[in-house]
Design a protein around this motif. Structure first.
Motif, PDB file in Angstrom:
ATOM      1  N   VAL A  59      -1.922 -12.598   8.643  1.00 12.18           N
ATOM      2  CA  VAL A  59      -2.750 -12.529   7.413  1.00 12.18           C
ATOM      3  C   VAL A  59      -4.063 -11.809   7.706  1.00 12.18           C
ATOM      4  N   ALA A  60      -4.695 -12.183   8.851  1.00 16.10           N
ATOM      5  CA  ALA A  60      -5.957 -11.528   9.207  1.00 16.10           C
ATOM      6  C   ALA A  60      -5.725 -10.044   9.478  1.00 16.10           C
ATOM      7  N   LEU A  61      -4.606  -9.749  10.121  1.00 18.69           N
ATOM      8  CA  LEU A  61      -4.295  -8.351  10.396  1.00 18.69           C
ATOM      9  C   LEU A  61      -4.081  -7.572   9.102  1.00 18.69           C
ATOM     10  N   SER A  62      -3.440  -8.218   8.136  1.00 23.00           N
ATOM     11  CA  SER A  62      -3.233  -7.552   6.838  1.00 23.00           C
ATOM     12  C   SER A  62      -4.566  -7.275   6.139  1.00 23.00           C
ATOM     13  N   VAL A  63      -5.483  -8.245   6.207  1.00 22.08           N
ATOM     14  CA  VAL A  63      -6.809  -8.042   5.589  1.00 22.08           C
ATOM     15  C   VAL A  63      -7.516  -6.872   6.254  1.00 22.08           C
ATOM     16  N   ARG A  64      -7.442  -6.855   7.625  1.00 23.43           N
ATOM     17  CA  ARG A  64      -8.095  -5.752   8.334  1.00 23.43           C
ATOM     18  C   ARG A  64      -7.457  -4.419   7.951  1.00 23.43           C
ATOM     19  N   ASP A  65      -6.128  -4.348   7.894  1.00 24.64           N
ATOM     20  CA  ASP A  65      -5.460  -3.103   7.536  1.00 24.64           C
ATOM     21  C   ASP A  65      -5.835  -2.657   6.129  1.00 24.64           C
ATOM     22  N   THR A  66      -5.989  -3.631   5.234  1.00 23.94           N
ATOM     23  CA  THR A  66      -6.354  -3.287   3.860  1.00 23.94           C
ATOM     24  C   THR A  66      -7.737  -2.652   3.805  1.00 23.94           C
TER      25      THR A  66
END
Length: 483
Positions: free
Chosen positions: A231-238
């Motif tokens: 989830v944190a990785l997805s936020v960073r990618d976004t």
């Protein structure tokens, strides 16, 4: 006529009925799961199996005719039988066990097995057959269980059952029976030995279950943490993508502002590229002209020089090979001449050596002949001397036989000086001799010496006398000493 016809028809019907009745009474059929045992009059002469040698006939799967009243037909079942076996036994560890099994058996399909079963169980109660089978299996089960551990029985029941079948098959065949199947159904222990064997396994299974649950919980926590990280990785990618999109927007804005200068620079670049291509085409044209005017004549000259050099090299190689061949021939001729000279010299040496050897042999032969002649002469001399000595001895013996006293006197006279010297030897070391009684003393001393000489003379005579005695058994006057 009608009456006679009716009577004839009636008699024919009666004969037919009687024949059918007799046939039915004499015809027997063996069912697929049974065998007919026919005994009685001429029962062992018909077709059948090994039962013929015992005076009865075996029929299976077909019908046969019998003679009612003279033969007896009995049936033996070929169907399978099942028997439960419960055996109390002791294992190799001295543990009491209760074994339960089931055996499937039947009479064998071959004539030998049917004959054996008929001789033992025909017209006997079925319980007797089952009892014999159980007795066979009970004994072998106990023996085999006593040689195995409880763990082996439980873990390898197929091997246990196979050993029991192998042990029992021979005895069952003597009964005419075959074993279709034997299985161990249960193995029980009154001391809960078998139940206690399962306790470590249960504990191990429970331990594995706890470990599995702990592993599952840990995996769940790891998966939850991994989900949060994703989830944190997805936020960073976004956010990164948003920044990238903003940068693209800014770059597009700047590019739109630079389209005018870029278009002018692109046009100048196109002009430069066209000029460069023109220059390249001109350079290629000049290169092709140089190829046609300079390189091809140079290649032709190089090929001519190479061909001439190759021809000169081949000539030199041929000349060198010819020189080598000539040198080799001269060397072979010289070697042949040397070999012939060596052979001639060797032959000469061999001839000289043979001549020298022959001369040496002749010299040795002459020396051997001379040595042999000298040896013969010496032998002849020795033989003559020995003959003369023998003749002298013979003559002395003859004289002795005729006048012994004269011969002895001669021997004593010849040795008298030695005898007197021996008598006077005691006075040899006397420096001064004193005589006390004058002339009488001298006379007495001389008399003593003469007496000793006479004594020695007598001893010499006595010693010579036995040696000169003549043996009266001598042949041809030969003198022999007498002991």
């Amino acid at each position: 006529m009608d009456v006679l016809v009716l009577v004839s028809v009636g008699i024919a019907l009666i004969v037919l009925v009687v024949a059918v009745g007799l046939f039915r009474a004499a015809w027997r059929i063996a069912e697929p799961d049974e065998a007919l045992i026919i005994s009685g009059f001429r029962a062992g002469t018909g077709p059948g199996g090994s039962g013929e040698s015992m005076g009865f006939r075996i029929v299976t799967g077909r019908g046969c005719l019998i003679m009612p009243g003279l033969t007896k037909v009995r049936r033996i079942s070929l169907e399978a039988h099942e028997s439960q076996i419960a055996v109390p036994c002791v294992s190799r560890q001295k543990i009491n066990l209760q074994l339960t099994g089931v055996v499937m058996y039947k009479v064998g399909d071959d004539y030998g097995s049917i004959a054996n079963a008929a001789r033992r169980f025909l017209d006997r109660p079925a319980d007797e057959l089952e009892t014999k089978v159980q007795n066979v299996f009970v004994g072998h089960l106990r023996a085999i269980a006593g040689s195995m551990t409880v763990e082996d029985m439980i873990s390898d029941q197929d091997k246990f059952s196979e050993q029991v079948r192998d042990r029992c098959s021979h005895e069952m065949e003597s009964f005419g029976l075959v074993i279709d199947s034997f299985q161990i159904q249960s193995i029980a222990s009154e001391s809960n030995y078998i139940a206690n064997l399962a306790i470590p396994r249960h504990a191990e299974v429970e331990q594995h279950a706890r470990i599995a649950r702990a592993n599952a919980e840990r995996a769940a926590i790891e998966q939850e943490q991994s989900a949060q990280a994703r989830v944190a990785l997805s936020v960073r990618d976004t956010q990164i993508k948003k920044a990238g999109y903003q940068a693209e927007v800014d770059r597009a804005t700047q590019e739109s502002q630079q389209q005018g200068p870029l278009a002018e620079a692109t046009a100048r670049q196109a002009v430069v590229e066209v000029a460069t291509k023109v220059a390249q085409l001109e350079a290629q044209q000049r290169e092709q002209e140089l190829q046609a005017s300079i390189r091809k004549p140079a290649d032709a000259e190089a090929y001519r020089q190479t061909t001439l050099a190759t021809a000169a090299r081949d000539v030199q190689i041929s000349q060198a090979q010819a020189d080598a061949q000539q040198t080799r021939l001269r060397a072979e001729a010289a070697a042949a001449q040397t070999r012939m000279q060596a052979e001639a010299e060797a032959e000469s040496i061999r001839v000289r050596a043979a001549a020298q050897a022959e001369a040496t042999r002749l010299t040795g032969q002459a020396e051997a002949d001379a040595i042999q002649a000298r040896g013969l002469a010496e032998a002849e001399t020795v033989r003559a001397r020995m003959a003369a000595e023998a003749a002298g001895i013979q003559q002395r013996a003859e004289a002795m036989s005729k006048n012994q006293e004269a011969v002895i006197a001669q021997q004593v006279a010849q040795n008298l000086p030695e005898i007197v010297a021996a008598a006077a030897k005691p006075f040899e070391h006397v420096g001064q001799f004193t005589v006390l009684n004058g002339a009488q003393g001298v006379t007495a001393a001389l008399a003593e010496i003469i007496q000793q000489a006479g004594t020695l003379t007598s001893m010499a005579r006595e010693s010579l006398l036995p040696a000169l005695k003549v043996d009266p058994t001598a042949v041809n006057g030969e003198v022999k000493p007498v002991a």
